[in-house]
Scaffold this motif. Structure first.
Motif, mmCIF file in Angstrom:
data_model
loop_
_atom_site.group_PDB
_atom_site.id
_atom_site.type_symbol
_atom_site.label_atom_id
_atom_site.label_comp_id
_atom_site.label_asym_id
_atom_site.label_seq_id
_atom_site.Cartn_x
_atom_site.Cartn_y
_atom_site.Cartn_z
ATOM 1 N N MET A 177 0.579 -1.221 -0.028
ATOM 2 C CA MET A 177 0.169 -0.013 -0.048
ATOM 3 C C MET A 177 0.856 1.079 -0.344
ATOM 4 N N THR A 178 2.381 1.223 0.674
ATOM 5 C CA THR A 178 2.621 2.437 0.908
ATOM 6 C C THR A 178 3.523 2.187 -0.482
ATOM 7 N N LYS A 179 4.045 2.070 -1.340
ATOM 8 C CA LYS A 179 4.209 1.590 -2.810
ATOM 9 C C LYS A 179 3.035 2.233 -3.908
ATOM 10 N N ARG A 180 2.246 2.008 -3.616
ATOM 11 C CA ARG A 180 0.970 2.362 -4.174
ATOM 12 C C ARG A 180 0.833 3.846 -3.843
ATOM 13 N N ARG A 181 0.700 4.311 -2.264
ATOM 14 C CA ARG A 181 0.431 5.713 -2.128
ATOM 15 C C ARG A 181 1.265 6.273 -3.550
ATOM 16 N N LYS A 182 2.511 6.118 -3.151
ATOM 17 C CA LYS A 182 3.918 6.887 -3.601
ATOM 18 C C LYS A 182 4.296 6.803 -5.201
ATOM 19 N N GLU A 186 0.700 7.270 -6.615
ATOM 20 C CA GLU A 186 0.301 7.631 -7.088
ATOM 21 C C GLU A 186 0.224 9.168 -6.555
ATOM 22 N N LYS A 187 1.017 9.728 -5.997
ATOM 23 C CA LYS A 187 1.503 10.906 -5.486
ATOM 24 C C LYS A 187 2.511 11.751 -6.892
ATOM 25 N N LYS A 188 3.213 10.198 -7.001
ATOM 26 C CA LYS A 188 4.975 10.537 -8.299
ATOM 27 C C LYS A 188 3.515 10.643 -9.328
ATOM 28 N N LYS A 220 0.626 11.741 -9.780
ATOM 29 C CA LYS A 220 -0.875 13.374 -9.788
ATOM 30 C C LYS A 220 0.785 14.002 -10.550
ATOM 31 N N VAL A 234 -0.412 4.049 -11.309
ATOM 32 C CA VAL A 234 -0.849 3.100 -9.733
ATOM 33 C C VAL A 234 -0.938 1.877 -9.455
ATOM 34 N N GLU A 274 -7.119 -5.317 1.210
ATOM 35 C CA GLU A 274 -6.682 -3.533 0.249
ATOM 36 C C GLU A 274 -5.843 -3.440 -1.086
#
Length: 711
Positions: free
Chosen positions: A579-584, A586-588, A590, A613, A649
């Motif tokens: 999940m941390t990798k996916r959030r990073k 997603e942020k990248k 964006k 993502v 998740e």
């Protein structure tokens, strides 16, 4: 879509409906048990009496012609062996030789009446004698007596008149107890009797409250190591008698080390007469003579009795005591001492010491009873055995006896000489009775070094187990470690602490195994529904996009973190990190999409974000094979619930397979399957194969649905 429906229909979950168990209220159960317990009738009284005194049940059915020869032969042989051992083990117990004969006599009679084993020989045992002797010496020392004094006097004056004997001389040192003056010998047997009484009370209480399970925690390697360490301690304690040294027994920890230091520091005081006698006795007592002529001998050769008789004659006519200062047994009177109630004022001093005595005595007796019962094709009742050995300690304690237990060596002799029933114990008691009534005084000149030789030679079997250490290590390293730790702690620290250390370490080894269990990923064997460890078996195919994980240990609070780490490592995906990798990502995504959106007149390209993502995993489902999980606690249930939630998740399903009923019950109590178990059919499967088919069918259905939506 038709293929997906076909797969779904072809993989129905096996229909196993649990039976509804209606538990009776606790109050009604207690009422029925109390009613059953207080109900009195003639059949119930008869059943209770025959259960408490098994001799009433089997003696009327005694087959005289078939059993009598074997019982008489084994009884006489064991009795002949018992006499010198009874005298010898009193050196370990720190009391006069007469008390060993009393102990052997009463214990055999009581076990004849109450025991359920046909072959066990109950009486004095070297380990019990050692443990009693350590307590006796400690209390005698604390009472102010000089341990270096020779307890066995050379004449009749050695027995104290306060025990009811018709001797007039008293010992110089004495201690006051309950308004009476006690000499050293009298105080020593009073301590031993009080200790024995308490040990018997503990054993009877364990039987009444059904606490026989305590012996379950005494594993075979631990008991074996404990017995070997105690044997080494016995050897050390008796070594001074072989050399004729006058060294008091060490009080406290480290008996073995300090005793050997004392022996070597006093080696110049060795009595040559005792040393030569010891060398001759050990060479004769060795089993090589019996091994050489065992084919010609129909019965075991009573070498102990032969050695005792020969040594007694040599000591008497050679005047070894007066001419060479060789320590002898001293006067052994005939007849019986009047019974005496154990001193309750002494029991508070030995209450804790009696606990390991009671447990060890019971454990050895029950294990030997069950071993020989299995060998000879009958059954014993462990609870009755506990009662029997308890009363073998309680009743004799009134007659100046010390703690008893089943003895392996004498039991093996009984079995090998044709013993059929406990009538053989009665015959052995009669042999001891003859010695008590007529022959006891003839052992007056028997040297203590001869008794020490008998004790040491009897330990040879236990000491030879040091040679088995490499084989134990190859068979099981954990069992070998338990043996070594129990043996070392018993020999180097103390017998009581050695027992405690052995129990704690063996339990620690079990806990360690649950915290370091074997984990594995499973694969399918060809086209069968059999799944096994891919690292242990060949030609196994892991199921497509499904990870099957097996955890071979109970899941509880102490190993839940190890379970999670093992699972994450095996499947290669940890939900939190994913999940941390996916959030990073997603942020990248964006950040990259902002300039592109400005270039496209403010329209954000959502497809670019989604493409960055999403990360395709190698699997969509984890199947937990719970067949090797015997139980689970509330922490384990919480771990399962968190696992399902976290993997959900990241788009991974978690299914359970092959759970036992107690596991399912605990999961239901923890609401793992939701309210009213609404998710049970989608989370729990009876076999791994069913869970794999269900996971693949759901995945295929989801893919088809996605394709249809795209079209």
């Amino acid at each position: 879509m038709e293929e997906v429906l076909k797969v779904t229909e072809s993989t129905p979950q096996p229909l196993l409906e649990r039976q509804v168990r209606q538990r009776q209220p606790t109050v009604s159960i207690l009422k029925s048990k109390v009613k059953k317990a207080v109900t009195c009738s003639v059949p119930r009284v008869r059943s209770t009496l025959t259960g408490f005194f098994p001799v009433v049940r089997w003696l009327p059915k005694y087959k005289l012609k078939e059993y009598v020869w074997g019982d008489v032969m084994s009884g006489v042989i064991v009795g002949i062996i018992l006499v010198p051992q009874a005298i010898a083990y009193c050196l370990l117990a720190g009391v006069k030789p007469i008390y060993g004969l009393y102990t052997s006599f009463y214990a055999n009679i009581i076990y004849f009446i109450m025991g359920t084993s046909r072959h066990v020989s109950v009486g004095i045992f070297s380990l019990m004698s050692l443990m009693v002797g350590q307590v006796v010496d400690r209390e005698v020392f604390l009472a102010g007596f000089d341990l270096s004094d020779d307890l066995s006097a050379s004449g009749p004056d050695g027995l104290n008149g306060s025990l009811g004997m018709n001797f007039t001389a008293a010992e110089e040192q004495s201690v006051e107890l309950m308004g009476m003056r006690y000499g050293k010998e009298c105080y020593a047997i009073s301590i031993a009797a009080a200790l024995t009484f308490l040990a018997g009370i503990y054993q009877v209480m364990m039987a009444v409250f059904q606490l026989g399970f305590v012996s379950v925690y005494l594993s075979a390697p631990m008991l074996d190591g404990f017995a070997t360490g105690a044997s080494f301690t016995i050897l050390t304690v008796q070594a001074k008698y072989l050399l004729g040294l006058k060294i008091p027994r060490h009080q406290g920890y480290g008996t073995v080390v300090i005793t050997w230091i004392n022996i070597f520091s006093n080696i110049q005081n060795t009595n040559l007469c005792d040393l030569i006698t010891s060398a001759i006795c050990i060479s004769v007592l060795g089993k090589e003579i019996q091994e050489r002529y065992k084919d010609r001998l129909k019965i075991p050769l009573p070498t102990e009795l032969i050695v005792v008789a020969g040594a007694t004659l040599a000591s008497h006519f050679g005047e070894l005591n007066s001419r060479y200062a060789s320590s002898v047994s001293g006067h052994i009177p005939t007849g019986f001492i009047p019974p005496q109630v154990p001193r309750f004022s002494l029991m508070s001093r030995v209450a804790l010491d009696a606990i390991p005595l009671a447990v060890i005595s019971f454990a050895f007796t029950v294990s030997l009873s069950e071993m020989f019962a299995k060998k000879n094709g009958y059954t014993v009742r462990p609870n009755q055995e506990m009662l029997a050995i308890g009363f073998c300690n309680i009743i004799p304690s009134f007659f100046h006896c010390f703690t008893t237990s089943a003895a392996l060596a004498k039991t093996m002799v009984k079995d090998s000489t044709g013993c059929q029933t406990q009538v053989s114990s009665l015959i052995s008691a009669l042999v001891v009775l003859l010695v008590l009534l007529f022959f006891a005084p003839f052992f007056h000149a028997l040297q203590k070094c001869v008794l020490a030789c008998i004790i040491i030679v009897s330990l040879r079997g236990a000491l030879r187990k040091f040679r088995d250490i490499p084989a134990k290590w190859r068979a099981s390293r954990s069992d070998a470690m338990v043996w070594l730790v129990a043996m070392s702690a018993t020999a180097l620290i103390s017998v009581e602490l050695g027992l405690l250390v052995g129990v704690v370490f063996s339990m620690f080894c079990i806990i360690f195994k649950t915290q370091n269990p074997k984990v594995s990923l499973l694969g399918r064997a060809n086209d069968t529904d059999l799944y096994e460890d891919v690292e242990e078996y060949k030609n196994l195919m892991p199921p497509r996009q499904v990870q099957v994980f097996r955890f071979q240990a109970p899941l509880y609070y102490a190993n839940k973190e190890i379970f999670l780490k093992s699972l994450y490592k095996a499947v290669g995906v940890e939900p939190f990190l994913e999940m941390t990798k996916r959030r990073k990502a997603e942020k990248k995504a964006k950040e990259m999409s902002i300039p592109q959106a400005k270039a496209n007149m403010g329209e954000t390209n959502g497809e670019v974000v989604v493409g960055l993502v999403q990360r395709e995993l190698d699997f969509h489902t984890i199947v937990l094979d719970c067949s090797a999980i015997p139980f689970i606690d509330s922490s384990g249930v919480t771990t399962f619930k968190g696992l399902v939630k976290e993997y959900k998740e990241i788009g991974v399903s978690v299914l359970l397979a092959s759970c036992n009923t107690s596991l399912i019950d605990n999961l239901q109590k923890g609401q793992f399957f939701g309210k009213n178990n609404e998710d049970m059919s989608s989370l729990l499967f009876h076999t791994v194969h069913t869970a794999v088919l269900h996971a693949n069918s759901l995945s295929s259905a989801a893919e088809s649905k996605q394709k249809d939506s795209v079209v």
